[in-house]
Design a protein around this motif. Structure first.
Motif, PDB file in Angstrom:
ATOM      1  N   ARG A  90      19.553 -44.780   1.020  1.00  0.00           N
ATOM      2  CA  ARG A  90      18.144 -44.448   1.230  1.00  0.00           C
ATOM      3  C   ARG A  90      17.634 -43.496   0.151  1.00  0.00           C
ATOM      4  O   ARG A  90      16.475 -43.581  -0.265  1.00  0.00           O
ATOM      5  N   ARG A  91      18.478 -42.592  -0.308  1.00  0.00           N
ATOM      6  CA  ARG A  91      18.050 -41.691  -1.374  1.00  0.00           C
ATOM      7  C   ARG A  91      17.846 -42.444  -2.683  1.00  0.00           C
ATOM      8  O   ARG A  91      16.902 -42.172  -3.425  1.00  0.00           O
ATOM      9  N   LEU A  92      18.755 -43.382  -2.981  1.00  0.00           N
ATOM     10  CA  LEU A  92      18.617 -44.152  -4.211  1.00  0.00           C
ATOM     11  C   LEU A  92      17.373 -45.032  -4.187  1.00  0.00           C
ATOM     12  O   LEU A  92      16.712 -45.209  -5.215  1.00  0.00           O
ATOM     13  N   LEU A  93      17.051 -45.588  -3.019  1.00  0.00           N
ATOM     14  CA  LEU A  93      15.877 -46.442  -2.899  1.00  0.00           C
ATOM     15  C   LEU A  93      14.612 -45.648  -2.597  1.00  0.00           C
ATOM     16  O   LEU A  93      13.507 -46.198  -2.694  1.00  0.00           O
ATOM     17  N   GLY A  94      14.767 -44.368  -2.226  1.00  0.00           N
ATOM     18  CA  GLY A  94      13.603 -43.539  -1.910  1.00  0.00           C
ATOM     19  C   GLY A  94      12.899 -43.954  -0.639  1.00  0.00           C
ATOM     20  O   GLY A  94      11.664 -43.985  -0.587  1.00  0.00           O
ATOM     21  N   VAL A  95      13.668 -44.292   0.416  1.00  0.00           N
ATOM     22  CA  VAL A  95      13.096 -44.773   1.676  1.00  0.00           C
ATOM     23  C   VAL A  95      13.305 -43.702   2.751  1.00  0.00           C
ATOM     24  O   VAL A  95      14.406 -43.584   3.289  1.00  0.00           O
ATOM     25  N   PRO A  96      12.278 -42.923   3.084  1.00  0.00           N
ATOM     26  CA  PRO A  96      12.434 -41.890   4.110  1.00  0.00           C
ATOM     27  C   PRO A  96      12.083 -42.410   5.504  1.00  0.00           C
ATOM     28  O   PRO A  96      11.547 -43.519   5.667  1.00  0.00           O
ATOM     29  N   HIS A  97      12.378 -41.608   6.496  1.00  0.00           N
ATOM     30  CA  HIS A  97      11.971 -41.861   7.880  1.00  0.00           C
ATOM     31  C   HIS A  97      10.743 -41.019   8.194  1.00  0.00           C
ATOM     32  O   HIS A  97      10.604 -39.893   7.712  1.00  0.00           O
ATOM     33  N   ILE A  98       9.851 -41.563   9.016  1.00  0.00           N
ATOM     34  CA  ILE A  98       8.732 -40.801   9.542  1.00  0.00           C
ATOM     35  C   ILE A  98       8.849 -40.753  11.055  1.00  0.00           C
ATOM     36  O   ILE A  98       9.555 -41.554  11.673  1.00  0.00           O
ATOM     37  N   SER A  99       8.156 -39.809  11.655  1.00  0.00           N
ATOM     38  CA  SER A  99       8.277 -39.566  13.088  1.00  0.00           C
ATOM     39  C   SER A  99       6.897 -39.611  13.730  1.00  0.00           C
ATOM     40  O   SER A  99       5.896 -39.199  13.120  1.00  0.00           O
ATOM     41  N   ALA A 100       6.862 -40.109  14.969  1.00  0.00           N
ATOM     42  CA  ALA A 100       5.627 -40.105  15.747  1.00  0.00           C
ATOM     43  C   ALA A 100       5.467 -38.832  16.562  1.00  0.00           C
ATOM     44  O   ALA A 100       4.428 -38.624  17.190  1.00  0.00           O
ATOM     45  N   THR A 101       6.491 -37.986  16.550  1.00  0.00           N
ATOM     46  CA  THR A 101       6.427 -36.722  17.287  1.00  0.00           C
ATOM     47  C   THR A 101       5.757 -35.667  16.419  1.00  0.00           C
ATOM     48  O   THR A 101       6.247 -35.363  15.328  1.00  0.00           O
ATOM     49  N   PRO A 102       4.636 -35.112  16.837  1.00  0.00           N
ATOM     50  CA  PRO A 102       3.968 -34.104  16.014  1.00  0.00           C
ATOM     51  C   PRO A 102       4.805 -32.832  15.924  1.00  0.00           C
ATOM     52  O   PRO A 102       5.565 -32.495  16.830  1.00  0.00           O
ATOM     53  N   ILE A 103       4.665 -32.156  14.808  1.00  0.00           N
ATOM     54  CA  ILE A 103       5.407 -30.914  14.583  1.00  0.00           C
ATOM     55  C   ILE A 103       4.739 -29.781  15.360  1.00  0.00           C
ATOM     56  O   ILE A 103       3.525 -29.568  15.238  1.00  0.00           O
ATOM     57  N   ASP A 104       5.514 -29.103  16.162  1.00  0.00           N
ATOM     58  CA  ASP A 104       5.016 -27.963  16.926  1.00  0.00           C
ATOM     59  C   ASP A 104       5.133 -26.706  16.065  1.00  0.00           C
ATOM     60  O   ASP A 104       6.241 -26.288  15.724  1.00  0.00           O
ATOM     61  N   PRO A 105       4.014 -26.085  15.686  1.00  0.00           N
ATOM     62  CA  PRO A 105       4.113 -24.894  14.830  1.00  0.00           C
ATOM     63  C   PRO A 105       4.750 -23.702  15.521  1.00  0.00           C
ATOM     64  O   PRO A 105       5.174 -22.755  14.853  1.00  0.00           O
ATOM     65  N   ASN A 106       4.831 -23.747  16.854  1.00  0.00           N
ATOM     66  CA  ASN A 106       5.409 -22.626  17.599  1.00  0.00           C
ATOM     67  C   ASN A 106       6.902 -22.795  17.867  1.00  0.00           C
ATOM     68  O   ASN A 106       7.512 -21.925  18.477  1.00  0.00           O
ATOM     69  N   THR A 107       7.460 -23.924  17.442  1.00  0.00           N
ATOM     70  CA  THR A 107       8.877 -24.199  17.678  1.00  0.00           C
ATOM     71  C   THR A 107       9.588 -24.353  16.336  1.00  0.00           C
ATOM     72  O   THR A 107       9.120 -25.078  15.452  1.00  0.00           O
ATOM     73  N   ARG A 108      10.690 -23.670  16.216  1.00  0.00           N
ATOM     74  CA  ARG A 108      11.464 -23.747  14.984  1.00  0.00           C
ATOM     75  C   ARG A 108      12.554 -24.801  15.139  1.00  0.00           C
ATOM     76  O   ARG A 108      13.393 -24.701  16.031  1.00  0.00           O
ATOM     77  N   PRO A 109      12.569 -25.826  14.300  1.00  0.00           N
ATOM     78  CA  PRO A 109      13.592 -26.879  14.428  1.00  0.00           C
ATOM     79  C   PRO A 109      14.972 -26.334  14.085  1.00  0.00           C
ATOM     80  O   PRO A 109      15.102 -25.367  13.326  1.00  0.00           O
ATOM     81  N   PRO A 110      16.020 -26.950  14.636  1.00  0.00           N
ATOM     82  CA  PRO A 110      17.383 -26.492  14.321  1.00  0.00           C
ATOM     83  C   PRO A 110      17.708 -26.714  12.860  1.00  0.00           C
ATOM     84  O   PRO A 110      17.256 -27.672  12.235  1.00  0.00           O
ATOM     85  N   SER A 111      18.498 -25.805  12.315  1.00  0.00           N
ATOM     86  CA  SER A 111      18.889 -25.885  10.910  1.00  0.00           C
ATOM     87  C   SER A 111      20.358 -26.268  10.805  1.00  0.00           C
ATOM     88  O   SER A 111      21.205 -25.773  11.554  1.00  0.00           O
ATOM     89  N   TYR A 112      20.646 -27.184   9.862  1.00  0.00           N
ATOM     90  CA  TYR A 112      22.007 -27.627   9.601  1.00  0.00           C
ATOM     91  C   TYR A 112      22.464 -27.211   8.204  1.00  0.00           C
ATOM     92  O   TYR A 112      23.370 -27.803   7.637  1.00  0.00           O
ATOM     93  N   SER A 113      21.818 -26.189   7.667  1.00  0.00           N
ATOM     94  CA  SER A 113      22.138 -25.768   6.298  1.00  0.00           C
ATOM     95  C   SER A 113      23.580 -25.293   6.176  1.00  0.00           C
ATOM     96  O   SER A 113      24.223 -25.482   5.136  1.00  0.00           O
TER      97      SER A 113
END
Length: 314
Positions: free
Chosen positions: A156-179
């Motif tokens: 997917r990186r080589l072809l440049g094909v990302p995923h999109i989501s129908a779930t809106p981003i909640d500005p009050n919620t911090r997503p989990p980090s996998y760094s």
């Protein structure tokens, strides 16, 4: 007079979050594994365990191709993507070539390496370096994904094909980090690189002479180990080829190789293992047999897959 009707515009969807992509990938693996197991049960009842063991890689490839052809190939969500409510960006999903490339590049390379890997390595030694470079690139891509969170697969990186989501981003919620996972992968790769450099550099790596001298001074079945390894203790240790300590199938006489046939697939054993009752089989053959019948195919004694003992260089 201008019209007062509200203007229409195409809604904008955010990129899928890391957690959504990871869960979708895991869900797809579960469904593909379940589909493959059901297919194997049907083919085993039709053609037998020996046939299934011989064509297990082709069965795995066919199942994955069918699964992704019926989902990604038709520009619809996979079961994992539907589970997490994400999908391929429509800009790329509308292209049949992109969808075909996603399917083929995700399935065919692994099958070719699994089926033709060992003969290819023996005939073209440089091909192993190419495969290693691809594996390293995949690990780097995974580390970058855990840090940035866009492309889970290298294809997917080589072809440049990302995923999109129908779930809106909640500005009050911090997503989990996998760094942290990405950093740990990079640290592990750095350690492997350092070990490789030490093995290649005489100044960084200690020579194998002390351990080799201890080994060759021992006896095995009243025979010196040096004779089994074709090693001369009086020879120069620096000129010793370490590959002599590894079994080379091409150097075995034909009469001896004839006795290395697995009784299940009737082919030469490449990854031998022994059961508790003392019979030798190829690992994949006896493992697939044990999943169907918990008994040795030769003596009918009870077979415990957790007690199989792999045997190297035999």
């Amino acid at each position: 007079m201008s019209s007062s009707s509200p203007s229409t515009r195409i809604p904008s969807f955010p990129l899928a979050q890391q957690a959504q992509i990871i869960r979708a990938h895991q869900r797809d693996l579960i469904h593909v594994s379940s589909l493959r197991e059901q297919t194997e049960n049907i083919l085993r009842s039709w053609f037998g365990t020996r046939w299934l063991t011989r064509f297990d890689k082709e069965v795995d490839l066919s199942v994955r191709l069918i699964y992704h052809a019926l989902t990604t190939g038709r520009a619809i969500q996979t079961l994992g993507e539907e589970y997490t409510n994400i999908w391929i960006h429509p800009k790329w999903a509308r292209s049949p070539r992109i969808r075909a490339a996603l399917i083929l590049l995700s399935t065919l390379p692994s099958y070719v390496l699994a089926r033709l890997g060992p003969p290819l390595y023996s005939r073209y030694p440089r091909s192993k370096g190419i495969v290693t470079a691809l594996e390293v690139a995949g690990e780097v891509n995974l580390a970058v994904f855990y840090i940035s969170g866009v492309y889970y697969r290298l294809v997917r990186r080589l072809l440049g094909v990302p995923h999109i989501s129908a779930t809106p981003i909640d500005p009050n919620t911090r997503p989990p980090s996998y760094s942290l996972l990405g950093i740990l992968i990079l640290v592990r790769m750095g350690y492997r690189l350092l070990s490789y450099l030490r093995a290649r550099s005489p100044q960084l790596a200690p020579g194998p002479a002390p351990a080799l001298l201890v080994l060759t001074n021992r006896n095995l079945d009243d025979r010196p180990v040096s004779t089994l390894l074709k090693y001369d203790p009086e020879a120069d240790l620096d000129s010793l080829d370490e590959n002599l300590s590894v079994l080379d199938l091409e150097t075995i006489p034909a009469s001896v190789r004839a006795g290395r046939t697995c009784t299940l697939c009737l082919e030469e054993r490449t990854s031998s293992c022994v059961t508790e009752c003392g019979h030798l089989f190829d690992w994949n053959c006896i493992y697939n047999w044990g999943r169907e019948r918990a008994e040795c195919p030769l003596c009918r004694q009870s077979l415990n897959l957790t007690r199989l003992l792999p045997i190297y260089n035999l």
